[in-house]
Write a protein that holds these residues in place. Structure first.
Motif, PDB file in Angstrom:
ATOM      1  N   UNK A 168      66.211 -17.181  57.684  1.00 12.65           N
ATOM      2  CA  UNK A 168      65.308 -17.741  58.679  1.00 12.65           C
ATOM      3  C   UNK A 168      65.548 -19.237  58.824  1.00 12.65           C
ATOM      4  N   UNK A 169      65.488 -19.716  60.052  1.00  8.74           N
ATOM      5  CA  UNK A 169      65.680 -21.135  60.321  1.00  8.74           C
ATOM      6  C   UNK A 169      64.395 -21.804  60.789  1.00  8.74           C
ATOM      7  N   UNK A 170      63.281 -21.069  60.744  1.00  8.03           N
ATOM      8  CA  UNK A 170      62.005 -21.630  61.176  1.00  8.03           C
ATOM      9  C   UNK A 170      60.883 -21.057  60.330  1.00  8.03           C
ATOM     10  N   UNK A 171      59.714 -21.669  60.407  1.00  4.50           N
ATOM     11  CA  UNK A 171      58.555 -21.243  59.622  1.00  4.50           C
ATOM     12  C   UNK A 171      58.096 -19.847  60.048  1.00  4.50           C
ATOM     13  N   UNK A 172      57.588 -19.091  59.078  1.00  9.59           N
ATOM     14  CA  UNK A 172      57.216 -17.698  59.354  1.00  9.59           C
ATOM     15  C   UNK A 172      55.730 -17.440  59.180  1.00  9.59           C
TER      16      UNK A 172
END
Length: 295
Positions: A168-172
């Motif tokens: 993942x490259x972004x907040x989840x």
């Protein structure tokens, strides 16, 4: 605007027919018998609009409203004031223990305001520009934060961080906090308001709700946290200002820990827990407990 039911819609969702034929969603309250809302004026929930579904007598409060707004009657003790014949307070409890009740009105201490003295009078926070303060990691969502000024003048923050998948490259978001929460270290070079920059992982999953405390006995650091989503409470300690830490040790049951450390080496740990034998009526079995530690 007129709200009307539309085919295929499930109450309380309807269509709003505006001038010019435009459509927009709107809400139509369900009858009180289906969704009984009340104003709960107990303690810290003073003035909250709650859904009073449950066994008879379980909920205190007053009124019988059709939706979660309670028609605006729950703010600032409106219903309790009616019950007191128009007076805003009867004693200091009605003033949040932060003011005096004088002739039916709350006279708040200097640090509070509001008709029931429940609002803190905070100084405005000075920020240079949007995004220049606080903590926001680019990859991982975070929760809470325990901040301390180190001996070198820098501010350190120990924060719950929800671990996203490595790809993942972004907040989840926070949905996985019960299984993928860990404790991370962030550091600010510019003061207590930040910005804080992530430096390292301190505790691997599952670790949550970090609470950092310094011993007045020898200056050692003690980082309390919960080991699982429902506890128990663990602790790691450092004698070199967080450069190295001991292995985790379990110290108590419970969740959301905080502690008072004393010069004689003793400590009191306060925690949140479920399953309390609380006086009826109540809508929760949550309580705050404590445990005494000799060392």
């Amino acid at each position: 605007v007129i709200c009307r039911k539309i085919l295929g819609g499930q109450p309380p969702f309807c269509a709003s027919l505006q001038r010019g034929g435009a459509h927009a969603p709107c809400r139509v309250p369900r009858p009180p018998s289906a969704r009984p809302y009340r104003c709960d004026a107990q303690g810290g929930e003073r003035g909250a609009c709650v859904l009073a579904e449950g066994p008879p007598g379980q909920f205190k409060g007053g009124g019988n409203f059709v939706d979660e707004s309670c028609a605006g009657h729950c703010s600032n003790l409106d219903l309790p004031r009616v019950a007191r014949g128009g007076k805003a307070c009867a004693d200091e409890w009605d003033c949040s223990l932060a003011g005096l009740c004088v002739r039916g009105r709350c006279v708040c201490d200097a640090w509070t305001e509001g008709s029931d003295c429940s609002y803190l009078r905070l100084e405005p926070l000075e920020t240079a520009e949007a995004g220049a303060s606080g903590y926001l990691d680019e990859r991982h969502s975070s929760w809470g934060g325990s901040v301390l000024r180190g001996a070198d003048g820098r501010y350190v923050m120990y924060v719950s961080e929800i671990l996203c998948h490595e790809a993942s490259s972004s907040r989840c978001g926070l949905d996985n906090w019960q299984t993928r929460s860990r404790v991370a270290l962030a550091v600010s070079e510019g003061g207590v308001t930040g910005p804080y920059v992530r430096r390292a992982t301190v505790l691997t999953p599952e670790a949550h709700n970090p609470s950092l405390h310094v011993s007045p006995l020898d200056g050692s650091w003690h980082l309390y946290h919960i080991v699982g989503s429902a506890g128990p409470i663990g602790i790691i300690s450092s004698s070199d200002n967080g450069d190295t830490w001991t292995a985790p040790t379990t110290v108590s049951a419970g969740q959301n820990p905080s502690a008072v450390l004393r010069r004689d080496g003793s400590a009191t740990i306060y925690y949140r827990a479920d399953g309390g034998d609380l006086p009826s009526p109540t809508c929760s079995d949550e309580y705050v407990g404590r445990v005494e530690c000799a060392t």
